[in-house]
Design an enzyme around this catalytic site. Structure first.
Site, mmCIF file in Angstrom:
data_model
loop_
_atom_site.group_PDB
_atom_site.id
_atom_site.type_symbol
_atom_site.label_atom_id
_atom_site.label_comp_id
_atom_site.label_asym_id
_atom_site.label_seq_id
_atom_site.Cartn_x
_atom_site.Cartn_y
_atom_site.Cartn_z
ATOM 1 N N GLY A 105 -35.300 -39.211 10.460
ATOM 2 C CA GLY A 105 -36.578 -39.830 10.768
ATOM 3 C C GLY A 105 -37.517 -39.827 9.571
ATOM 4 O O GLY A 105 -37.065 -39.868 8.410
ATOM 5 N N THR A 125 -34.411 -42.051 15.302
ATOM 6 C CA THR A 125 -35.393 -41.214 15.988
ATOM 7 C C THR A 125 -35.714 -41.809 17.349
ATOM 8 O O THR A 125 -35.792 -43.039 17.496
ATOM 9 C CB THR A 125 -36.719 -41.032 15.215
ATOM 10 O OG1 THR A 125 -37.705 -40.491 16.123
ATOM 11 C CG2 THR A 125 -37.284 -42.308 14.642
ATOM 12 N N ASP A 132 -38.468 -41.587 18.523
ATOM 13 C CA ASP A 132 -39.888 -41.975 18.443
ATOM 14 C C ASP A 132 -40.086 -43.426 18.023
ATOM 15 O O ASP A 132 -41.171 -43.974 18.182
ATOM 16 C CB ASP A 132 -40.630 -41.073 17.451
ATOM 17 C CG ASP A 132 -40.696 -39.628 17.919
ATOM 18 O OD1 ASP A 132 -40.532 -39.403 19.127
ATOM 19 O OD2 ASP A 132 -40.897 -38.735 17.076
ATOM 20 N N ARG A 171 -33.526 -36.339 24.479
ATOM 21 C CA ARG A 171 -32.737 -36.478 23.245
ATOM 22 C C ARG A 171 -31.257 -36.177 23.458
ATOM 23 O O ARG A 171 -30.469 -36.267 22.513
ATOM 24 C CB ARG A 171 -33.288 -35.519 22.168
ATOM 25 C CG ARG A 171 -34.653 -35.864 21.666
ATOM 26 C CD ARG A 171 -34.849 -35.545 20.206
ATOM 27 N NE ARG A 171 -34.323 -34.284 19.772
ATOM 28 C CZ ARG A 171 -35.058 -33.299 19.237
ATOM 29 N NH1 ARG A 171 -36.362 -33.449 19.101
ATOM 30 N NH2 ARG A 171 -34.498 -32.198 18.814
HETATM 31 O O1 F6P Z 1 -39.105 -36.581 16.360
HETATM 32 C C1 F6P Z 1 -38.453 -36.548 17.555
HETATM 33 C C2 F6P Z 1 -39.065 -35.535 18.478
HETATM 34 O O2 F6P Z 1 -38.271 -35.511 19.629
HETATM 35 C C3 F6P Z 1 -40.529 -35.784 18.839
HETATM 36 O O3 F6P Z 1 -40.721 -36.787 19.791
HETATM 37 C C4 F6P Z 1 -40.942 -34.423 19.318
HETATM 38 O O4 F6P Z 1 -42.325 -34.250 19.208
HETATM 39 C C5 F6P Z 1 -40.197 -33.511 18.390
HETATM 40 O O5 F6P Z 1 -39.078 -34.238 17.933
HETATM 41 C C6 F6P Z 1 -39.729 -32.218 18.997
HETATM 42 O O6 F6P Z 1 -39.174 -31.454 17.994
HETATM 43 P P1 F6P Z 1 -38.249 -30.193 18.177
HETATM 44 O O7 F6P Z 1 -36.893 -30.657 18.596
HETATM 45 O O8 F6P Z 1 -38.218 -29.555 16.831
HETATM 46 O O9 F6P Z 1 -38.878 -29.332 19.234
#
Ligand code: F6P
Length: 358
Positions: free
Chosen positions: A111, A134, A136, A285
Site C-alpha cells: 500500500g 490494499t 483501502d 482482510r
Molecule cells: O491499510 C489496511 C488496513 O486494513 C486499514 O484499513 C486499517 O486501518 C489498518 O490496515 C489496520 O492495520 P493492522 O492490520 O496493522 O491492525
C-alpha cells in the site's frame, strides 16, 4: 534473457496478494528466463536477509489462497532512515541484501507505506517495481487496488446480516468499517448494504446531523431501526480542526475503544433508541479473493512481468479505466487517494437519502 527477481509483500495483507504473486511468476516464466527469490515478511526480511529461492511449483495452487505465502510486516517508512536500538542501518542493509541475492529487480506488493519505501529504494539505485494492494483503495493514480472489492463484498455482507437483526429489535446499529484515512470501503459497502448514514474520514460530521437522520428515519418507518456505516477514521467537525496529536489525546481521554462506541452511546443518549456496535475488523482482510480481485491481481502481476521484461523500473502498476498501465513510483509515493467530498458517488448516495452527517 535472464532476470533474477526478488519479491516481497509488505504492510497490511489483503485478499489477492497470492494471485498477484502467481501472476508475476507465471507471466515471467512465460516471457523470459526467470528466477525468483521470495523475501520473507516484507521489508523486514529484506533488512534482515531472510529469503529463499522459489521455483515454479511454489506458485502453483495459490490463486484462491488468502493472506500472503511470503508473510508480511509493517516497517514504518518514517523510521527507514532512523537508526534504532538494534543499530541497523536499514537502507544500507536492504541495498546490501539486494546485492547479495544478485537481483536484477525487486517487486514490492503493498500500500502507501510500501510505495514510499519502494520509491526510496529506487532513488537509492535499486530496480524496483510496485504493485498496488490494499483494502483501502487509497493509492494515488490507480482507479482500483486489488483486495478492495473483496473487502467491499465482506463488509457488505456484514451490513446485510446486521440489517435483519437491527430490524427485528428496532435498534440503531453502528458498523465500523476499516479505513483510517480514506473512506472508500465504507462508501462502497455502505451504499451496497443500504446504510442510512455513512460517515467518512474525508467528510467530518456533526452529531446533531447524525441524530436527526436517525430520528427522521424512525418517524418515517415508525421504528428506530437504522444502519450507520462508520469508517474507523471518521471524525467530528471539531476534531477535524485539531492536529492529529491533539485529536488522539482527546480520544485517549474517552473510555471508548473507537469512534463507533462513542457514537453509539451518543445516539442512544440523544434519541433514547437502543444502539449497538459491530466491528468486523480484520475479518474484512481475510479469506479468499473474490473473482474480481483474482482477475485484477492476475492482470497486475502479468503487467509487472512485462515491466520487468522491458526493464521499466522505478514504476508501479495501475488501472486506468479498463486498461492496466503504470506510473512512476516518484509520482505515487507520499500521496493518498481520498474520497473527494463532492464526488458523484457521494452526491448519488445523498440523492437516495443517505446522510453523511455534514
Ligand atoms: O491499510 C489496511 C488496513 O486494513 C486499514 O484499513 C486499517 O486501518 C489498518 O490496515 C489496520 O492495520 P493492522 O492490520 O496493522 O491492525
Amino acid at each position: 534473457m535472464k532476470r533474477r527477481i526478488g519479491i516481497l509483500t509488505s504492510g497490511g495483507d489483503c485478499p489477492g496478494l497470492n494471485a498477484a504473486i502467481r501472476g508475476v511468476a507465471r507471466a515471467s516464466y512465460e516471457m523470459f528466463d526467470a528466477e525468483f527469490i521470495g523475501i520473507s515478511d516484507g521489508y523486514r526480511g529484506l533488512i534482515q536477509g531472510e529469503y529463499r529461492e522459489m521455483h515454479k511449483e511454489d506458485f502453483s495452487g495459490i490463486l484462491t489462497l488468502g493472506g500472503t505465502i511470503l508473510g508480511t510486516s509493517r516497517q514504518p517508512y518514517r523510521n527507514m532512515r532512523v537508526i534504532e536500538a538494534d543499530n541497523i542501518d536499514k537502507v544500507a542493509a536492504m541495498k546490501e541484501n539486494y546485492k547479495k541475492m544478485k537481483l536484477d529487480c525487486l517487486v514490492t506488493l503493498g500500500g502507501n507505506g510500501t510505495h514510499k519505501t519502494a520509491n526510496l529504494l529506487a532513488e537509492e539505485g535499486l530496480n524496483v517495481i510496485g504493485l498496488p494492494k490494499t483494502i483501502d483503495n487509497d493509492i494515488w493514480a490507480t482507479d482500483v487496488t486489488f483486495g478492495f472489492h473483496t473487502a467491499v463484498d465482506i463488509a457488505t455482507e456484514v451490513i446485510d446480516r446486521i440489517h435483519t437483526t437491527a430490524n427485528s429489535h428496532g435498534r440503531v446499529m453502528v458498523i465500523e468499517i476499516m479505513g483510517n484515512k480514506a473512506g472508500w470501503l465504507t462508501l462502497y459497502s455502505g451504499i451496497a448494504g443500504g446504510a442510512d448514514v455513512i460517515l467518512l474520514p474525508e467528510i467530518p460530521y456533526s452529531l446533531d446531523k447524525v441524530v436527526s437522520a436517525v430520528e427522521k428515519r424512525a418517524k418515517k418507518k415508525k421504528r428506530s431501526f437504522a444502519i450507520i456505516a462508520v469508517a474507523e477514521g471518521s471524525m467530528t467537525k471539531e476534531e477535524s480542526n485539531m492536529k492529529g496529536k491533539e485529536r488522539a489525546a482527546l480520544r485517549a481521554k474517552d473510555k471508548y475503544q473507537s469512534i463507533s462506541y462513542r457514537l453509539a452511546d451518543q445516539i442512544q443518549n440523544e434519541t433514547g433508541f437502543e444502539s449497538r456496535v459491530v466491528v468486523p475488523g480484520h475479518f474484512q482482510r481475510g479469506g479468499s479473493p473474490s473473482p474480481y480481485d483474482r482477475v485484477l491481481a492476475t492482470r497486475f502481476g502479468v503487467y509487472a512481468a512485462r515491466l520487468i521484461k522491458n526493464e521499466q523500473y522505478g514504476t508501479t502498476v495501475a488501472m486506468k479505466g479498463d486498461t492496466v498501465t503504470h506510473n512512476p513510483l516518484s509520482e505515487v509515493a507520499g500521496k493518498t487517494k481520498f474520497v473527494p467530498k463532492d464526488c458523484q458517488m457521494v452526491e448519488d448516495a445523498k440523492d437516495i437519502g443517505i446522510a453523511f452527517g455534514n
